[in-house]
Design a protein around this motif. Structure first.
Motif: not given
Length: 171
Positions: A66-73, A87-98, A100-109
């Motif tokens: 839940a924390m990983l999905l919430a972090g990605a969103v 707009p120059g800073y908009a891309a900064l959170p995208l690696p965190i989203a990516g 978190a989403a990738l880490a979630w896909t690696r979880r057993p659930g």
């Protein structure tokens, strides 16, 4: 439940705009009272609902997922928010989203969800549902701002505009 939630969400906004125009925005909050009263009357008559429901306590794995999905969103929403004013800073959170989403896909659930989405037929349907939901949400979100900010109209006009959108989207 899905029908009631959809109808409520679709009809509530236009009705709220009309009520806000006629009586003020505070009275919009009173629109829920009849529905809540009906729910309180009908709830005990439901299917054998226990007096004290036992809510399941999530285990550690569920909390991490839940924390990983919430972090990605959250990171995606921060990126969208930054895109408006900085707009120059908009891309900064995208690696965190990516991440978190990738880490979630690696979880057993996540395995059943990932396996399901990897099926071509399901992936196509999920893409169409996402596109439809995104477009409907974007219209429902941006239409009130357009009517109010660009056209300079009040909540009554916004409610009417959203009522037409509901009429088109409902069938």
């Amino acid at each position: 439940v899905a029908t009631i939630m959809t109808l409520g969400a679709m009809a509530g906004v236009p009705l709220g705009g009309l009520v806000a125009e006629a009586m003020g925005w505070r009275q919009v909050m009173l629109l829920k009272l009849p529905v809540l009263g009906l729910a309180l009357v009908l709830a005990p008559r439901g299917r054998g609902v226990a007096r004290r429901p036992r809510w399941p306590v999530p285990d550690r794995e569920q909390v991490v997922e839940a924390m990983l999905l919430a972090g990605a969103v959250t990171a995606l929403l921060v990126a969208v928010d930054l895109a408006v004013d900085h707009p120059g800073y908009a891309a900064l959170p995208l690696p965190i989203a990516g991440w978190a989403a990738l880490a979630w896909t690696r979880r057993p659930g996540a395995a059943p969800v990932v396996g399901l989405i990897r099926r071509p037929a399901v992936a196509r349907i999920a893409t169409v549902v996402f596109a439809n939901t995104f477009t409907s949400g974007l219209i429902a979100f941006s239409l009130p701002y357009f009517v109010a900010d660009v056209m300079g109209r009040g909540p009554g006009h916004t409610g009417v505009a959203l009522a037409f959108f509901v009429g088109v989207a409902a069938p």
